[in-house]
Scaffold this motif. Structure first.
Motif, PDB file in Angstrom:
ATOM      1  N   VAL A 176       0.847  -1.193   0.000  1.00  0.00           N
ATOM      2  CA  VAL A 176       0.000   0.000   0.000  1.00  0.00           C
ATOM      3  C   VAL A 176       0.880   1.240   0.000  1.00  0.00           C
ATOM      4  CG1 VAL A 176      -1.777   1.288   1.252  1.00  0.00           C
ATOM      5  CG2 VAL A 176      -1.783  -1.221   1.312  1.00  0.00           C
ATOM      6  N   GLY A 177       0.529   2.216  -0.826  1.00  0.00           N
ATOM      7  CA  GLY A 177       1.228   3.494  -0.829  1.00  0.00           C
ATOM      8  C   GLY A 177       0.260   4.642  -0.635  1.00  0.00           C
ATOM      9  N   THR A 178       0.641   5.618   0.179  1.00  0.00           N
ATOM     10  CA  THR A 178      -0.208   6.785   0.403  1.00  0.00           C
ATOM     11  C   THR A 178       0.630   7.929   0.950  1.00  0.00           C
ATOM     12  OG1 THR A 178      -2.276   7.533   1.420  1.00  0.00           O
ATOM     13  CG2 THR A 178      -0.872   6.091   2.739  1.00  0.00           C
ATOM     14  N   SER A 179       0.089   9.135   0.856  1.00  0.00           N
ATOM     15  CA  SER A 179       0.819  10.317   1.317  1.00  0.00           C
ATOM     16  C   SER A 179      -0.168  11.297   1.941  1.00  0.00           C
ATOM     17  CB  SER A 179       1.583  10.954   0.136  1.00  0.00           C
ATOM     18  OG  SER A 179       2.348  12.059   0.575  1.00  0.00           O
ATOM     19  N   THR A 180      -0.359  12.468   1.346  1.00  0.00           N
ATOM     20  CA  THR A 180      -1.259  13.471   1.906  1.00  0.00           C
ATOM     21  C   THR A 180      -2.667  12.898   2.067  1.00  0.00           C
ATOM     22  OG1 THR A 180      -0.001  15.145   0.708  1.00  0.00           O
ATOM     23  CG2 THR A 180      -2.111  15.822   1.637  1.00  0.00           C
ATOM     24  N   GLY A 181      -3.208  12.990   3.283  1.00  0.00           N
ATOM     25  CA  GLY A 181      -4.516  12.411   3.566  1.00  0.00           C
ATOM     26  C   GLY A 181      -4.457  10.938   3.901  1.00  0.00           C
ATOM     27  N   GLY A 182      -3.246  10.396   3.995  1.00  0.00           N
ATOM     28  CA  GLY A 182      -3.080   8.959   4.169  1.00  0.00           C
ATOM     29  C   GLY A 182      -3.540   8.377   5.491  1.00  0.00           C
ATOM     30  N   PRO A 183      -3.218   8.981   6.646  1.00  0.00           N
ATOM     31  CA  PRO A 183      -3.620   8.346   7.913  1.00  0.00           C
ATOM     32  C   PRO A 183      -5.113   8.059   8.031  1.00  0.00           C
ATOM     33  CG  PRO A 183      -1.895   9.939   8.318  1.00  0.00           C
ATOM     34  CD  PRO A 183      -2.276  10.100   6.864  1.00  0.00           C
ATOM     35  N   PRO A 184      -6.016   9.007   7.712  1.00  0.00           N
ATOM     36  CA  PRO A 184      -7.444   8.642   7.766  1.00  0.00           C
ATOM     37  C   PRO A 184      -7.810   7.584   6.729  1.00  0.00           C
ATOM     38  CG  PRO A 184      -7.170  11.027   7.851  1.00  0.00           C
ATOM     39  CD  PRO A 184      -5.835  10.455   7.484  1.00  0.00           C
ATOM     40  N   ALA A 185      -7.147   7.622   5.553  1.00  0.00           N
ATOM     41  CA  ALA A 185      -7.431   6.616   4.529  1.00  0.00           C
ATOM     42  C   ALA A 185      -6.991   5.232   4.996  1.00  0.00           C
ATOM     43  CB  ALA A 185      -6.738   6.989   3.222  1.00  0.00           C
ATOM     44  N   LEU A 186      -5.842   5.156   5.638  1.00  0.00           N
ATOM     45  CA  LEU A 186      -5.382   3.877   6.175  1.00  0.00           C
ATOM     46  C   LEU A 186      -6.328   3.364   7.250  1.00  0.00           C
ATOM     47  CD1 LEU A 186      -1.531   4.513   6.407  1.00  0.00           C
ATOM     48  CD2 LEU A 186      -2.698   2.927   4.854  1.00  0.00           C
ATOM     49  N   GLU A 187      -6.806   4.272   8.067  1.00  0.00           N
ATOM     50  CA  GLU A 187      -7.763   3.872   9.103  1.00  0.00           C
ATOM     51  C   GLU A 187      -9.024   3.296   8.477  1.00  0.00           C
ATOM     52  OE1 GLU A 187     -10.474   6.061  12.497  1.00  0.00           O
ATOM     53  OE2 GLU A 187      -8.377   6.681  12.291  1.00  0.00           O
ATOM     54  N   ALA A 188      -9.525   3.960   7.431  1.00  0.00           N
ATOM     55  CA  ALA A 188     -10.733   3.475   6.766  1.00  0.00           C
ATOM     56  C   ALA A 188     -10.516   2.098   6.157  1.00  0.00           C
ATOM     57  CB  ALA A 188     -11.170   4.469   5.691  1.00  0.00           C
ATOM     58  N   LEU A 189      -9.334   1.865   5.602  1.00  0.00           N
ATOM     59  CA  LEU A 189      -9.029   0.568   4.998  1.00  0.00           C
ATOM     60  C   LEU A 189      -8.816  -0.519   6.043  1.00  0.00           C
ATOM     61  CD1 LEU A 189      -8.152  -1.292   2.626  1.00  0.00           C
ATOM     62  CD2 LEU A 189      -5.846  -0.326   2.881  1.00  0.00           C
ATOM     63  N   GLU A 324     -13.107  10.799  -6.354  1.00  0.00           N
ATOM     64  CA  GLU A 324     -14.197  11.358  -5.550  1.00  0.00           C
ATOM     65  C   GLU A 324     -13.928  11.320  -4.052  1.00  0.00           C
ATOM     66  OE1 GLU A 324     -17.508   7.939  -5.451  1.00  0.00           O
ATOM     67  OE2 GLU A 324     -16.378   8.047  -7.319  1.00  0.00           O
ATOM     68  N   THR A 325     -13.045  10.413  -3.583  1.00  0.00           N
ATOM     69  CA  THR A 325     -12.777  10.335  -2.146  1.00  0.00           C
ATOM     70  C   THR A 325     -11.356  10.727  -1.779  1.00  0.00           C
ATOM     71  OG1 THR A 325     -12.166   7.981  -2.290  1.00  0.00           O
ATOM     72  CG2 THR A 325     -14.483   8.505  -1.816  1.00  0.00           C
ATOM     73  N   ALA A 326     -10.444  10.796  -2.743  1.00  0.00           N
ATOM     74  CA  ALA A 326      -9.045  11.113  -2.434  1.00  0.00           C
ATOM     75  C   ALA A 326      -8.907  12.580  -2.041  1.00  0.00           C
ATOM     76  CB  ALA A 326      -8.146  10.806  -3.626  1.00  0.00           C
ATOM     77  N   VAL A 327      -8.189  12.840  -0.947  1.00  0.00           N
ATOM     78  CA  VAL A 327      -7.893  14.226  -0.570  1.00  0.00           C
ATOM     79  C   VAL A 327      -7.097  14.891  -1.690  1.00  0.00           C
ATOM     80  CG1 VAL A 327      -6.649  15.684   1.078  1.00  0.00           C
ATOM     81  CG2 VAL A 327      -7.971  13.728   1.898  1.00  0.00           C
ATOM     82  N   ILE A 328      -6.071  14.194  -2.166  1.00  0.00           N
ATOM     83  CA  ILE A 328      -5.292  14.611  -3.329  1.00  0.00           C
ATOM     84  C   ILE A 328      -5.219  13.416  -4.279  1.00  0.00           C
ATOM     85  CG2 ILE A 328      -3.051  15.427  -4.170  1.00  0.00           C
ATOM     86  CD1 ILE A 328      -4.362  17.506  -2.492  1.00  0.00           C
ATOM     87  N   TRP A 329      -5.634  13.614  -5.526  1.00  0.00           N
ATOM     88  CA  TRP A 329      -5.688  12.481  -6.456  1.00  0.00           C
ATOM     89  C   TRP A 329      -4.398  12.366  -7.274  1.00  0.00           C
ATOM     90  CZ3 TRP A 329      -7.848  11.055 -11.690  1.00  0.00           C
ATOM     91  CH2 TRP A 329      -8.265   9.713 -11.725  1.00  0.00           C
ATOM     92  N   VAL A 344     -10.580   0.848  -9.875  1.00  0.00           N
ATOM     93  CA  VAL A 344     -10.609   2.205  -9.333  1.00  0.00           C
ATOM     94  C   VAL A 344     -11.814   2.271  -8.406  1.00  0.00           C
ATOM     95  CG1 VAL A 344     -10.716   4.675  -9.832  1.00  0.00           C
ATOM     96  CG2 VAL A 344      -9.575   3.123 -11.447  1.00  0.00           C
ATOM     97  N   GLU A 345     -11.544   2.413  -7.112  1.00  0.00           N
ATOM     98  CA  GLU A 345     -12.611   2.311  -6.124  1.00  0.00           C
ATOM     99  C   GLU A 345     -12.605   3.511  -5.177  1.00  0.00           C
ATOM    100  OE1 GLU A 345     -14.808   0.100  -6.229  1.00  0.00           O
ATOM    101  OE2 GLU A 345     -14.015  -1.831  -6.929  1.00  0.00           O
ATOM    102  N   PRO A 346     -13.775   4.023  -4.787  1.00  0.00           N
ATOM    103  CA  PRO A 346     -13.822   5.009  -3.698  1.00  0.00           C
ATOM    104  C   PRO A 346     -13.338   4.366  -2.408  1.00  0.00           C
ATOM    105  CG  PRO A 346     -16.039   4.263  -4.239  1.00  0.00           C
ATOM    106  CD  PRO A 346     -15.125   3.684  -5.277  1.00  0.00           C
ATOM    107  N   LEU A 347     -12.814   5.168  -1.517  1.00  0.00           N
ATOM    108  CA  LEU A 347     -12.188   4.655  -0.298  1.00  0.00           C
ATOM    109  C   LEU A 347     -13.047   3.644   0.464  1.00  0.00           C
ATOM    110  CD1 LEU A 347      -9.825   4.698   1.690  1.00  0.00           C
ATOM    111  CD2 LEU A 347     -10.836   6.756   2.729  1.00  0.00           C
ATOM    112  N   PRO A 348     -14.343   3.889   0.681  1.00  0.00           N
ATOM    113  CA  PRO A 348     -15.123   2.924   1.465  1.00  0.00           C
ATOM    114  C   PRO A 348     -15.231   1.544   0.818  1.00  0.00           C
ATOM    115  CG  PRO A 348     -16.258   5.040   1.348  1.00  0.00           C
ATOM    116  CD  PRO A 348     -15.136   5.098   0.360  1.00  0.00           C
TER     117      PRO A 348
END
Length: 365
Positions: A176-189, A324-329, A344-348
């Motif tokens: 998994v890779g993520t950056s800006t906005g990543g911590p809440p996205a990781l939590e959701a996943l 649609e869900t990425a803080v920064i796409w 290509v999936e929305p975060l939820p």
């Protein structure tokens, strides 16, 4: 014109930050020495971006951020320290809706502004492009309160007693890779995955070293799977997520037949750290690409896009977070543009997609 409200109780910091933005005609700036004045200026000045000090007397940065997101959701870049306390508060701020954070230069701040200024400018410019979703922020807060009160069903089974979902043959791995906005996205996943999730997960989250440990501990406390920071060579086990230590890279390797994650010194050829590109490339060297799943979520830049596009070419499976869900796409968007995203999936829905892939692989075993 980008209107920036600088909120800090230090007159020196306000002066120095003002100099950073005041020398650029792209910005219009105003100042607030505390949270109460910031809320007043929010209504009158109507800033496009707010830089908000985490630690202030009276109304602290978190309380101020909470009210900003309820009264007039605005992109906020938190200004943090590199202390453990600063890291914990910053993670709280990201959960409450802050877009990003910068860490104050250590020592004599004025002596390091030349190094710090470009980072601050880049993050504020990026934040100005973000549309803060008040409804999403409210859902996240309700979910957080529910999780800490024990009403979500998380941890319904002790981690050490959770059976795998299905028997597995061969090694499989999620990167998994993520950056800006990543911590809440990781939590959701990660909070959506069951304790018996049968594959290891290795994560590259762009962050300083003082932040990745607290992030791992926080996620471990609210997830059914285990979550830990990679500080030394660590054997990869099912039902565990491994977060790369900040300011270094995390790579996958093999020793005595066992698959490991380990921290590696950051290489200049990779501009972001921990590097998603380097993580994916190392994983593909030790695990058959068809048994790898790559997930690229919110973040500016293009880290991970080239390696995950190559992974898909080699037979691996890739998932990009939807715009649609990425803080920064930036990162997932680059993967999509390169034709490297199988899904290509929305975060939820990313966790649901991952679970369906687990089921497919299990039935093929």
């Amino acid at each position: 014109m980008i209107k920036v409200l600088i909120v800090d109780d230090s007159a020196l910091v306000r002066k120095l930050f003002g100099g950073v933005f005041g020398n650029d005609p792209e910005f219009e700036i105003q100042f607030a020495p505390n949270g109460l004045e910031a809320l007043e200026k929010l209504k009158v000045f109507k800033p496009n971006v707010i830089t908000l000090d985490v630690q202030m007397p009276g109304m602290n940065g978190l309380d101020c951020l909470d009210l900003i997101m309820l009264e007039k959701p605005t992109p906020v870049v938190m200004v943090s320290t590199l202390t453990a306390e600063g890291a914990e508060a910053t993670l709280d701020a990201l959960r409450l809706g802050a877009v990003d954070f910068v860490t104050k230069p250590g020592g004599a701040v004025s002596m390091r502004m030349a190094e710090f200024a470009p980072v601050l400018l880049e993050k504020v410019r990026t934040a100005a492009t973000v549309k803060v979703r008040a409804s999403a922020r409210l859902r996240e807060r309700i979910r957080h309160h529910a999780s800490i009160s024990g009403t979500t069903g998380l941890r319904s089974r002790p981690k050490d007693q959770a059976p795998a979902l299905a028997p597995e043959t061969g090694e499989r791995l999620v990167v998994v890779g993520t950056s800006t906005g990543g911590p809440p996205a990781l939590e959701a996943l990660l909070t959506t995955l069951p304790a018996g999730f049968p594959w290891p997960i290795v994560i590259a989250q762009h962050m300083p070293a003082s932040f990745t440990g607290p992030l791992a501990r926080r996620l471990d406390s609210i997830c059914n799977i285990r979550v830990q920071e990679v500080r030394s060579p660590t054997v990869l086990k099912p039902g565990t997520a491994y977060i790369g230590r900040g300011d270094a890279d995390v790579i996958v390797t093999r020793r005595a037949g066992a698959l490991l994650a380990m921290a590696a010194p950051a290489e200049a050829s990779y501009p972001w750290h921990p590097s998603t590109n380097r993580l994916v490339q190392s994983a593909a060297e030790h695990v058959a690409p068809r048994q790898l799943v790559g997930i690229l979520m919110t973040g500016m830049g293009d880290d991970g896009a080239s390696a995950m596009a190559e992974l898909r070419t080699l037979g691996g499976t890739t998932i990009a977070e939807a715009e649609e869900t990425a803080v920064i796409w930036g990162m997932p968007g680059e993967l999509v543009k390169r034709g490297g995203a199988k899904w290509v999936e929305p975060l939820p829905r990313i966790a649901d997609r991952l679970m369906s892939l687990v089921s497919v692989h299990a039935s093929d075993s």
